[in-house]
Design an enzyme around this catalytic site. Structure first.
Site, PDB file in Angstrom:
ATOM      1  N   HIS A 145      38.834  41.368  40.288  1.00 24.95           N
ATOM      2  CA  HIS A 145      40.233  41.809  40.208  1.00 24.95           C
ATOM      3  C   HIS A 145      40.364  43.321  40.043  1.00 24.95           C
ATOM      4  CE1 HIS A 145      41.788  37.818  40.251  1.00 24.95           C
ATOM      5  NE2 HIS A 145      41.121  37.461  39.183  1.00 24.95           N
ATOM      6  N   HIS A 176      46.893  33.649  41.546  1.00 25.53           N
ATOM      7  CA  HIS A 176      46.844  32.450  42.397  1.00 25.53           C
ATOM      8  C   HIS A 176      48.223  32.143  42.988  1.00 25.53           C
ATOM      9  CE1 HIS A 176      43.189  31.167  39.757  1.00 25.53           C
ATOM     10  NE2 HIS A 176      42.939  32.223  40.494  1.00 25.53           N
TER      11      HIS A 176
HETATM   12 ZN   LIG Z   1      41.137  33.288  40.625  1.00 26.07          ZN
END
Ligand SMILES: [Zn+2]
Length: 308
Positions: free
Chosen positions: A262, A79
């Site tokens: 991810h 983030h």
């Molecule tokens: Zn995230």
């Protein structure tokens, strides 16, 4: 049109929060750094040992991206990396007194605030750009990402979760600093209530709460409200940008992602870096050279992840 010079911060800025997975308090300070430095994490609790934010240092992608170098690890980097990439900040020394970047409100918005508090400083060196010239793709377990040549960075992201409150969502658009701030930055991470106990048994999400994640129960969202009707897919775009930032260069191309997470984001970055015939450098190649892998990276973690 993206700026052509590298940027850093005018001064340091710091915050305190908790690690989403560890549940432990952590202090973070963002510091200015010179051209060519890149984004580098320093663990003050380990004598200042450093981890360079680059794709070859990704060691784990289960519910967050973990970077490790010379035995020193930093988790949940995506983030912060997403916010830095979107604001076109190339060089920062990130000091932490723990193993995890604080989760804050689960989106990139608090990092954007912190960067604006520090101010942005333009450096006298060209920013490296990676311009895709041939399509590339990676896929696994029903997920797929294709990157193809395009005049600027754009994303087409689809998710499909077996839950009526999330279901199928798609986000499509050009990613600029302006569009990121209005459409992506505030989208929060999410998880399903039914998965929370299993995550905690694995030692994950120990710091998770309604203040830093959307929690999806069987009958509704446990939080008061969503920030966007399709906040879930917007957060996946936020994560994708944070993982793509590990290229260490501005990416020029179109990314189409379906049921990704991810692990697949990271595999795309590694595939791009492993295929120099598929792109060209523009700007400073000196910085870009730091990002070319010198060893194959092993990545653990699942495909389309629910969250984080
Ligand atoms: Zn995230």
């Amino acid at each position: 049109m993206p700026r052509s010079n590298q940027r850093t911060l005018k001064k340091s800025a710091e915050c305190v929060g908790i690690g989403l997975h560890s549940g432990r308090p952590v202090s973070m300070r963002l510091n200015p750094a010179p051209a060519g430095h890149g984004i580098v994490f320093a663990r003050l609790d380990q004598g200042g040992r450093r981890v360079y934010a680059r794709a070859v240092n990704v060691v784990r992608t289960s519910f967050a991206t973990t970077l490790s170098e010379n035995g020193c690890s930093i988790s949940t980097t995506e983030h912060l990396m997403s916010a830095l990439y979107a604001l076109e900040i190339d060089n920062v020394l990130v000091e932490l007194d723990g193993a995890e970047v604080p989760i804050l409100d689960g989106s990139a918005a608090p990092f954007i605030y912190l960067i604006h508090e520090a101010g942005i400083f333009e450096l006298g060196a060209a920013r490296p750009r990676l311009v895709l010239e041939k399509p590339l793709s990676v896929s696994e377990q029903g997920g797929r990402i294709t990157a193809s040549p395009a005049p600027s960075f754009s994303v087409d992201y689809s998710i499909n979760f077996d839950h009526p409150l999330v279901g199928s969502q798609n986000f499509r658009g050009s990613i600029s600093c302006k569009s990121y701030l209005s459409e992506i930055a505030t989208a929060r991470t999410f998880c399903f209530l039914r998965d929370v106990e299993a995550l905690r048994r694995q030692g994950l999400a120990l710091g998770g709460c309604l203040e830093n994640a959307i929690v999806v129960g069987d009958d509704g969202i446990l939080n008061d409200s969503l920030r966007f009707e399709d906040e879930f897919v917007r957060h996946k775009v936020l994560d994708l940008i944070g993982d793509l930032a590990l290229l260490g260069m501005l990416f020029v191309g179109h990314v189409r992602a379906e049921r990704a997470g991810h692990r697949l984001h990271t595999r795309l970055v590694q595939e791009i870096l492993a295929r120099p015939d598929a792109w060209r450098f523009e700007g400073s190649t000196e910085v870009a050279a730091h990002h070319i892998p010198s060893r194959p990276a092993m990545v653990a973690g699942g495909s389309q992840t629910a969250s984080l």
